[in-house]
Design a protein around this motif. Structure first.
Motif, mmCIF file in Angstrom:
data_model
loop_
_atom_site.group_PDB
_atom_site.id
_atom_site.type_symbol
_atom_site.label_atom_id
_atom_site.label_comp_id
_atom_site.label_asym_id
_atom_site.label_seq_id
_atom_site.Cartn_x
_atom_site.Cartn_y
_atom_site.Cartn_z
ATOM 1 N N ARG A 139 -3.808 11.201 3.033
ATOM 2 C CA ARG A 139 -3.526 11.671 4.507
ATOM 3 C C ARG A 139 -3.470 10.445 5.304
ATOM 4 N NH1 ARG A 139 -7.647 15.285 2.570
ATOM 5 N NH2 ARG A 139 -6.637 17.502 2.450
ATOM 6 N N ARG A 140 -4.344 9.390 4.965
ATOM 7 C CA ARG A 140 -4.247 8.279 5.839
ATOM 8 C C ARG A 140 -2.811 7.810 5.791
ATOM 9 N NH1 ARG A 140 -9.618 7.888 4.141
ATOM 10 N NH2 ARG A 140 -8.819 6.163 2.359
ATOM 11 N N LEU A 141 -2.513 7.498 4.634
ATOM 12 C CA LEU A 141 -0.989 6.877 4.681
ATOM 13 C C LEU A 141 0.040 7.585 5.155
ATOM 14 C CD1 LEU A 141 -1.454 5.227 1.286
ATOM 15 C CD2 LEU A 141 -1.347 3.894 3.216
ATOM 16 N N MET A 142 0.095 8.804 5.026
ATOM 17 C CA MET A 142 1.006 9.906 5.836
ATOM 18 C C MET A 142 0.936 9.678 7.202
ATOM 19 S SD MET A 142 2.996 12.035 3.518
ATOM 20 C CE MET A 142 2.904 13.442 4.606
ATOM 21 N N ARG A 143 -0.288 9.683 7.626
ATOM 22 C CA ARG A 143 -0.310 9.404 9.262
ATOM 23 C C ARG A 143 0.199 8.177 9.819
ATOM 24 N NH1 ARG A 143 -5.545 10.163 9.395
ATOM 25 N NH2 ARG A 143 -6.033 7.752 9.338
ATOM 26 N N ASP A 144 -0.263 7.241 9.070
ATOM 27 C CA ASP A 144 0.154 5.882 9.383
ATOM 28 C C ASP A 144 1.843 5.653 9.274
ATOM 29 O OD1 ASP A 144 -2.441 5.082 9.903
ATOM 30 O OD2 ASP A 144 -2.409 4.062 7.905
ATOM 31 N N LEU A 145 2.434 6.299 8.287
ATOM 32 C CA LEU A 145 3.849 6.480 8.093
ATOM 33 C C LEU A 145 4.538 7.150 9.287
ATOM 34 C CD1 LEU A 145 6.030 5.153 6.511
ATOM 35 C CD2 LEU A 145 5.843 7.085 4.859
ATOM 36 N N ARG A 146 3.868 8.093 9.311
ATOM 37 C CA ARG A 146 4.471 8.929 10.600
ATOM 38 C C ARG A 146 4.643 8.528 11.948
ATOM 39 N NH1 ARG A 146 2.498 15.167 11.989
ATOM 40 N NH2 ARG A 146 4.081 15.907 13.565
ATOM 41 N N GLU A 147 3.345 7.615 12.370
ATOM 42 C CA GLU A 147 3.329 6.767 13.683
ATOM 43 C C GLU A 147 4.121 5.939 13.484
ATOM 44 O OE1 GLU A 147 -0.593 5.609 13.749
ATOM 45 O OE2 GLU A 147 -1.466 7.803 14.206
ATOM 46 N N VAL A 148 4.367 5.133 12.618
ATOM 47 C CA VAL A 148 5.391 3.994 12.480
ATOM 48 C C VAL A 148 7.021 4.582 12.600
ATOM 49 C CG1 VAL A 148 6.419 2.036 11.019
ATOM 50 C CG2 VAL A 148 4.040 2.454 11.207
ATOM 51 N N ARG A 149 7.207 5.429 11.910
ATOM 52 C CA ARG A 149 8.511 5.861 12.070
ATOM 53 C C ARG A 149 8.953 6.665 13.313
ATOM 54 N NH1 ARG A 149 11.378 6.935 7.037
ATOM 55 N NH2 ARG A 149 12.063 8.751 7.864
ATOM 56 N N THR A 150 7.866 7.504 13.962
ATOM 57 C CA THR A 150 8.007 8.027 15.290
ATOM 58 C C THR A 150 8.185 6.899 16.443
ATOM 59 O OG1 THR A 150 6.660 9.787 14.619
ATOM 60 C CG2 THR A 150 7.015 9.455 17.057
ATOM 61 N N ALA A 151 7.288 5.927 16.241
ATOM 62 C CA ALA A 151 7.737 4.816 17.349
ATOM 63 C C ALA A 151 8.944 4.146 16.974
ATOM 64 C CB ALA A 151 6.377 3.668 17.060
ATOM 65 N N LYS A 152 9.309 4.050 16.029
ATOM 66 C CA LYS A 152 10.684 3.289 15.554
ATOM 67 C C LYS A 152 11.839 4.206 16.184
ATOM 68 C CE LYS A 152 10.938 1.254 11.581
ATOM 69 N NZ LYS A 152 11.196 0.890 10.255
ATOM 70 N N LEU A 153 11.774 5.571 16.049
ATOM 71 C CA LEU A 153 12.905 6.520 16.375
ATOM 72 C C LEU A 153 12.917 6.459 18.156
ATOM 73 C CD1 LEU A 153 14.903 8.673 15.674
ATOM 74 C CD2 LEU A 153 12.816 10.280 15.917
ATOM 75 N N ARG A 154 11.771 6.415 18.663
ATOM 76 C CA ARG A 154 11.520 6.292 20.107
ATOM 77 C C ARG A 154 11.976 5.040 20.835
ATOM 78 N NH1 ARG A 154 8.319 9.932 22.972
ATOM 79 N NH2 ARG A 154 7.366 11.504 21.466
ATOM 80 N N ALA A 155 11.784 3.883 19.985
ATOM 81 C CA ALA A 155 12.289 2.653 20.399
ATOM 82 C C ALA A 155 13.884 2.547 20.117
ATOM 83 C CB ALA A 155 11.604 1.484 19.503
ATOM 84 N N GLY A 156 14.410 3.291 19.338
ATOM 85 C CA GLY A 156 15.838 3.306 19.022
ATOM 86 C C GLY A 156 16.777 3.949 20.310
ATOM 87 N N VAL A 157 15.856 4.883 20.806
ATOM 88 C CA VAL A 157 16.593 5.547 21.950
ATOM 89 C C VAL A 157 16.842 4.765 23.286
ATOM 90 C CG1 VAL A 157 16.258 7.489 23.366
ATOM 91 C CG2 VAL A 157 15.503 7.818 21.143
ATOM 92 N N ALA A 158 15.921 3.565 23.119
ATOM 93 C CA ALA A 158 16.076 2.774 24.309
ATOM 94 C C ALA A 158 17.643 2.144 24.478
ATOM 95 C CB ALA A 158 14.941 1.518 24.272
ATOM 96 N N VAL A 159 18.423 2.058 23.127
ATOM 97 C CA VAL A 159 19.832 1.392 23.068
ATOM 98 C C VAL A 159 20.733 2.407 24.116
ATOM 99 C CG1 VAL A 159 19.073 0.059 21.150
ATOM 100 C CG2 VAL A 159 20.375 2.235 20.849
#
Length: 239
Positions: free
Chosen positions: A152-172
Motif C-alpha cells: 500500500r505504501r509503495l502504491m501510494r508513493d508511486l501514484r504520487e510520483v506519477r501524478t506529479a510527473k503527469l501534471r508537470a508535463g502539462v506545463a509544456v
C-alpha cells in the motif's frame, strides 16, 4: 432531460472494465467451466492455478473458494524497483508498460485485456490497469499478500510520483509542446482528464484573447494612419 455525460471514461467505469482482467487464482474447491458471453472460463481443480477474470476471482474469494495470487509486479521488490526508475532514472518519461506479445491480434486478446496481471506477468512492468487492480486486490484479498501494508505504501508513493510527473508535463502545452503519455494507466488518464482538459481550455482562451487583442491593436493603428506592423519593421531592418 438528462445532463450531458463527461467526455471519456469516468474512474468508476475504468474500475468496472478492470474487472475483466485475467488474474491467477489458487482454487480451494473444484469448479467446472462456466459458459460466459466472453467464452468459457477455465475449470478449477485444486491445487492447480488457473487464470480467470477478476470479477469471478473476487466472487470466489468472498465465498472462500479460492485465493488470488498477486501478479509479480504487485510485490514490494518490484514496486520499489519501478518507483526507483520513476524517481531517479527518468524525470519525464513513465516506466515502460508490458510489451505486447506477437500473437496479441490472433487470439482474440487485445490491450488492455492481456495476460499482464497473472502470475506469468513481467515483474517490473506496470500494466494498463495497475492502479485500480492493485487497490481492488488490496481491499478484497489482503491476506493473499506477504506484506500488504508495504505494498500500500509503495502504491501510494508511486501514484504520487506519477501524478506529479503527469501534471508537470502539462506545463509544456503553453509552449506548443505535447505530453508524452506512454505507460500511463487507465485510471491515471481518467483522473487527470479533467485537469488536463482544464489546462487546455485555459490555454485556448488565453490564445484567443491574445489574438483578439492583436487584431484590435492593428485596427487601431490603421485608424491612426499607421499601415505597417511590427513584422514589417523587422523586415525593413533586415533589408
Amino acid at each position: 432531460m438528462a445532463l450531458p455525460l463527461p467526455p471519456g471514461l469516468t474512474p468508476p467505469e475504468v474500475a468496472f472494465l478492470c474487472e475483466m482482467e485475467l488474474v491467477t487464482v489458487i482454487p480451494r474447491q473444484r469448479l467446472e467451466s462456466l459458459e460466459l458471453l466472453g467464452g468459457p472460463t477455465a475449470a478449477l481443480f485444486p491445487p492447480h492455478r488457473s487464470n480467470i477474470p477478476l470479477w469471478l476471482a473476487l466472487l470466489l474469494k468472498r465465498q472462500r473458494r479460492a485465493n488470488i495470487s498477486p501478479p509479480p509486479w504487485l510485490t514490494p521488490t518490484s514496486l520499489s524497483a519501478i518507483l526507483e526508475f520513476e524517481t531517479e532514472h527518468s524525470k519525464e518519461a513513465f516506466s515502460p508498460p508490458p510489451r505486447l506479445p506477437p500473437s496479441a491480434g490472433s487470439n482474440n486478446t487485445s490491450p488492455p485485456f492481456l495476460l499482464s496481471s497473472t502470475s506469468d506477468a513481467l515483474p517490473e512492468a506496470l500494466p494498463y490497469h495497475w492502479l485500480e487492480l492493485g487497490e481492488i486486490l488490496l481491499e478484497a484479498a489482503p491476506d493473499d499478500f506477504e506484506d500488504p501494508d508495504q505494498v500500500r505504501r509503495l502504491m501510494r508513493d508511486l501514484r504520487e510520483v506519477r501524478t506529479a510527473k503527469l501534471r508537470a508535463g502539462v506545463a509544456v502545452l503553453d509552449a506548443g509542446g505535447g505530453v508524452k503519455m506512454n505507460g500511463v494507466g487507465g485510471m491515471e488518464v481518467a483522473e487527470g482528464r479533467a485537469f488536463i482538459g482544464g489546462v487546455i481550455d485555459g490555454l485556448r482562451k488565453i490564445g484567443a484573447s491574445r489574438e483578439q487583442a492583436r487584431r484590435e491593436r492593428e485596427a487601431e493603428e490603421r485608424d491612426n494612419g499607421y499601415a505597417g506592423t511590427v513584422e514589417d519593421d523587422e523586415d525593413e531592418m533586415d533589408l
